[in-house]
Design a protein around this motif. Structure first.
Motif, PDB file in Angstrom:
ATOM      1  N   VAL A 111      11.538   7.649  -7.343  1.00  0.00           N
ATOM      2  CA  VAL A 111      11.026   6.505  -6.586  1.00  0.00           C
ATOM      3  C   VAL A 111      10.467   5.440  -7.522  1.00  0.00           C
ATOM      4  N   VAL A 112       9.666   5.859  -8.504  1.00  0.00           N
ATOM      5  CA  VAL A 112       9.019   4.894  -9.398  1.00  0.00           C
ATOM      6  C   VAL A 112      10.023   4.235 -10.340  1.00  0.00           C
ATOM      7  N   SER A 113      10.981   5.021 -10.846  1.00  0.00           N
ATOM      8  CA  SER A 113      11.908   4.500 -11.850  1.00  0.00           C
ATOM      9  C   SER A 113      13.003   3.619 -11.259  1.00  0.00           C
ATOM     10  N   THR A 114      13.288   3.753  -9.978  1.00  0.00           N
ATOM     11  CA  THR A 114      14.384   2.986  -9.376  1.00  0.00           C
ATOM     12  C   THR A 114      13.903   1.922  -8.391  1.00  0.00           C
ATOM     13  N   THR A 115      12.604   1.741  -8.267  1.00  0.00           N
ATOM     14  CA  THR A 115      12.062   0.762  -7.331  1.00  0.00           C
ATOM     15  C   THR A 115      11.177  -0.221  -8.078  1.00  0.00           C
ATOM     16  N   THR A 116      11.472  -1.497  -7.948  1.00  0.00           N
ATOM     17  CA  THR A 116      10.627  -2.510  -8.554  1.00  0.00           C
ATOM     18  C   THR A 116       9.423  -2.789  -7.661  1.00  0.00           C
ATOM     19  N   VAL A 117       8.429  -3.447  -8.236  1.00  0.00           N
ATOM     20  CA  VAL A 117       7.224  -3.767  -7.478  1.00  0.00           C
ATOM     21  C   VAL A 117       7.555  -4.715  -6.319  1.00  0.00           C
ATOM     22  N   SER A 118       8.434  -5.675  -6.570  1.00  0.00           N
ATOM     23  CA  SER A 118       8.818  -6.621  -5.510  1.00  0.00           C
ATOM     24  C   SER A 118       9.507  -5.905  -4.355  1.00  0.00           C
ATOM     25  N   GLU A 119      10.403  -4.982  -4.666  1.00  0.00           N
ATOM     26  CA  GLU A 119      11.075  -4.228  -3.614  1.00  0.00           C
ATOM     27  C   GLU A 119      10.081  -3.383  -2.822  1.00  0.00           C
ATOM     28  N   PHE A 120       9.148  -2.763  -3.532  1.00  0.00           N
ATOM     29  CA  PHE A 120       8.180  -1.918  -2.851  1.00  0.00           C
ATOM     30  C   PHE A 120       7.291  -2.736  -1.920  1.00  0.00           C
ATOM     31  N   ILE A 121       6.798  -3.875  -2.401  1.00  0.00           N
ATOM     32  CA  ILE A 121       5.932  -4.715  -1.566  1.00  0.00           C
ATOM     33  C   ILE A 121       6.702  -5.256  -0.370  1.00  0.00           C
ATOM     34  N   ALA A 122       7.951  -5.670  -0.597  1.00  0.00           N
ATOM     35  CA  ALA A 122       8.764  -6.168   0.512  1.00  0.00           C
ATOM     36  C   ALA A 122       9.004  -5.076   1.560  1.00  0.00           C
ATOM     37  N   ALA A 123       9.243  -3.842   1.094  1.00  0.00           N
ATOM     38  CA  ALA A 123       9.452  -2.739   2.034  1.00  0.00           C
ATOM     39  C   ALA A 123       8.187  -2.432   2.823  1.00  0.00           C
ATOM     40  N   MET A 124       7.027  -2.460   2.161  1.00  0.00           N
ATOM     41  CA  MET A 124       5.771  -2.210   2.867  1.00  0.00           C
ATOM     42  C   MET A 124       5.471  -3.315   3.878  1.00  0.00           C
ATOM     43  N   GLU A 125       5.850  -4.558   3.547  1.00  0.00           N
ATOM     44  CA  GLU A 125       5.659  -5.657   4.495  1.00  0.00           C
ATOM     45  C   GLU A 125       6.586  -5.508   5.694  1.00  0.00           C
ATOM     46  N   ARG A 126       7.814  -5.002   5.447  1.00  0.00           N
ATOM     47  CA  ARG A 126       8.732  -4.764   6.564  1.00  0.00           C
ATOM     48  C   ARG A 126       8.160  -3.712   7.523  1.00  0.00           C
ATOM     49  N   MET A 127       7.405  -2.739   6.974  1.00  0.00           N
ATOM     50  CA  MET A 127       6.806  -1.692   7.805  1.00  0.00           C
ATOM     51  C   MET A 127       5.429  -2.095   8.327  1.00  0.00           C
ATOM     52  N   HIS A 128       5.000  -3.327   8.035  1.00  0.00           N
ATOM     53  CA  HIS A 128       3.720  -3.872   8.512  1.00  0.00           C
ATOM     54  C   HIS A 128       2.546  -3.007   8.057  1.00  0.00           C
ATOM     55  N   VAL A 129       2.594  -2.574   6.805  1.00  0.00           N
ATOM     56  CA  VAL A 129       1.501  -1.795   6.223  1.00  0.00           C
ATOM     57  C   VAL A 129       0.436  -2.757   5.712  1.00  0.00           C
ATOM     58  N   SER A 130      -0.814  -2.380   5.856  1.00  0.00           N
ATOM     59  CA  SER A 130      -1.917  -3.223   5.429  1.00  0.00           C
ATOM     60  C   SER A 130      -1.897  -3.433   3.916  1.00  0.00           C
ATOM     61  N   GLN A 131      -2.348  -4.618   3.489  1.00  0.00           N
ATOM     62  CA  GLN A 131      -2.406  -4.909   2.055  1.00  0.00           C
ATOM     63  C   GLN A 131      -3.438  -4.048   1.334  1.00  0.00           C
ATOM     64  N   LYS A 132      -4.399  -3.494   2.066  1.00  0.00           N
ATOM     65  CA  LYS A 132      -5.372  -2.600   1.456  1.00  0.00           C
ATOM     66  C   LYS A 132      -4.703  -1.337   0.918  1.00  0.00           C
ATOM     67  N   ILE A 133      -3.555  -0.983   1.476  1.00  0.00           N
ATOM     68  CA  ILE A 133      -2.779   0.163   0.989  1.00  0.00           C
ATOM     69  C   ILE A 133      -1.682  -0.296   0.043  1.00  0.00           C
ATOM     70  N   THR A 134      -1.064  -1.425   0.341  1.00  0.00           N
ATOM     71  CA  THR A 134       0.081  -1.901  -0.436  1.00  0.00           C
ATOM     72  C   THR A 134      -0.305  -2.262  -1.862  1.00  0.00           C
ATOM     73  N   ILE A 135      -1.415  -2.999  -2.031  1.00  0.00           N
ATOM     74  CA  ILE A 135      -1.788  -3.488  -3.358  1.00  0.00           C
ATOM     75  C   ILE A 135      -2.132  -2.357  -4.320  1.00  0.00           C
ATOM     76  N   PRO A 136      -2.957  -1.365  -3.943  1.00  0.00           N
ATOM     77  CA  PRO A 136      -3.192  -0.249  -4.882  1.00  0.00           C
ATOM     78  C   PRO A 136      -1.925   0.522  -5.244  1.00  0.00           C
ATOM     79  N   LEU A 137      -1.035   0.713  -4.260  1.00  0.00           N
ATOM     80  CA  LEU A 137       0.211   1.417  -4.555  1.00  0.00           C
ATOM     81  C   LEU A 137       1.111   0.581  -5.457  1.00  0.00           C
ATOM     82  N   ALA A 138       1.109  -0.739  -5.261  1.00  0.00           N
ATOM     83  CA  ALA A 138       1.914  -1.606  -6.124  1.00  0.00           C
ATOM     84  C   ALA A 138       1.408  -1.575  -7.560  1.00  0.00           C
TER      85      ALA A 138
END
Length: 241
Positions: A111-138
Motif C-alpha cells: 500500500v505504501v510503496s504503490t500509493t502516492t500521497v495525492s492518490e491517498f488523499i484523493a481516495a480519502m476525500e472520495r470516501m468523505h473521511v475527515s481531515q483529522k484522520i486523512t492528514i496524519p495518515l498522509a
C-alpha cells in the motif's frame, strides 16, 4: 510535463481497494477472525499481497516472505508435533509471529510503496473521511519511506567506520545507529508536518489534484474474491457448508 505524465500512471489497484484489502488481512490474519472456519481464506490472504508485490515488480520482499512462510509452515507441521516443553513454545511463538504479522507487513508495504500521497488523499476525500484522520495518515505515507532512506544512509556511513555486525566496533551499534535514527525520525516527523501545512492540508478550501482514480477490472476481481471469501467464512461458521 513529467509531473503530468507521472500523475496519469495508474497502479494495479485503486487506493480504496488497497485499504479494504489491508483491513481484511488485519482482521482475518492478524486478528484470527473466524477461527477454523476461515482457515482456507486466511491462507489465501497470506499469499495475495505477495502476488500484488510481484505484479508491481518488487520481487525481493516476495522472495523473503516465501522463504519465511515456507520455514514457518515446515516448522509448525513437521517439527513442532515432535517437540515438548520450552522448545515447543518457542517454535509455536516464532511461527505464529511470522504467519500472523508477515501478511500485514507485506500488505502495508504494498500500500505504501504503490500509493502516492495525492492518490491517498484523493481516495480519502472520495470516501468523505475527515481531515483529522486523512492528514496524519498522509504524513505517515511519507514518513516510513523517508525513514528507510535515512536508515540506509546511516548504515552506509557507519559501515565506512567499521561499525557493523561482525566488525571490530560491533558494541557501538546501538550508540551510533539507533540514536541517530531516533533523532532523524523526530526531525522527519516535524518537517513532514510543516510541509503538509505549507501545502494547504487542513485548510477550509477543497483540495484539487491531478491524479486519476477509479475502479478497474482488477479492483472488481479483488472485491469479488474478498466478498466471496467472507461469505464462505460466514456460511461455514453457521454450519451451512
Amino acid at each position: 510535463m513529467e509531473i503530468l505524465k507521472s500523475s496519469n500512471k495508474k497502479t494495479l489497484l485503486d487506493p480504496r481497494t488497497k485499504l479494504c484489502l489491508l483491513v481484511f488481512v488485519s482482521v482475518f490474519v492478524l486478528g484470527n477472525a473466524g477461527g477454523n472456519a476461515a482457515a482456507e481464506f486466511r491462507v489465501a490472504l497470506n499469499y495475495l499481497p505477495l502476488l500484488l508485490l510481484l505484479a508491481s515488480g518488487k520481487w525481493k520482499p516476495v522472495l523473503f516472505s516465501v522463504i519465511f512462510y515456507s520455514l514457518a509452515y515446515a516448522f509448525s507441521t513437521l517439527l513442532m508435533p515432535h517437540c515438548k516443553g520450552l522448545l515447543n513454545f518457542l517454535i509455536l511463538a516464532m511461527c505464529g509471529i511470522v504467519l500472523r504479522f508477515m501478511p500485514g507487513i507485506m500488505t502495508g508495504m504494498y500500500v505504501v510503496s504503490t500509493t502516492t500521497v495525492s492518490e491517498f488523499i484523493a481516495a480519502m476525500e472520495r470516501m468523505h473521511v475527515s481531515q483529522k484522520i486523512t492528514i496524519p495518515l498522509a504524513v505517515m505515507f511519507r514518513f516510513f519511506p523517508t525513514v528507510v532512506e535515512e536508515a540506509s544512509s546511516i548504515n552506509k556511513a557507519m559501515a565506512m567506520r567499521d561499525i557493523k555486525f561482525g566488525g571490530k566496533k560491533a558494541l557501538q551499534m546501538i550508540e551510533y545507529r539507533l540514536i541517530p535514527m531516533m533523532t532523524c525520525s523526530v526531525k522527519i516527523g516535524q518537517e513532514l508536518s510543516a510541509a503538509s501545512l505549507t501545502r494547504g492540508l487542513g485548510g477550509p478550501d477543497k483540495r484539487t489534484n491531478i491524479c486519476k482514480l477509479g475502479f478497474g477490472w482488477c479492483d472488481y476481481i479483488t472485491f469479488t474474491c474478498l466478498a466471496g471469501g467472507l461469505a464462505f467464512v460466514i456460511l461455514r461458521a453457521i454450519g451451512i457448508l
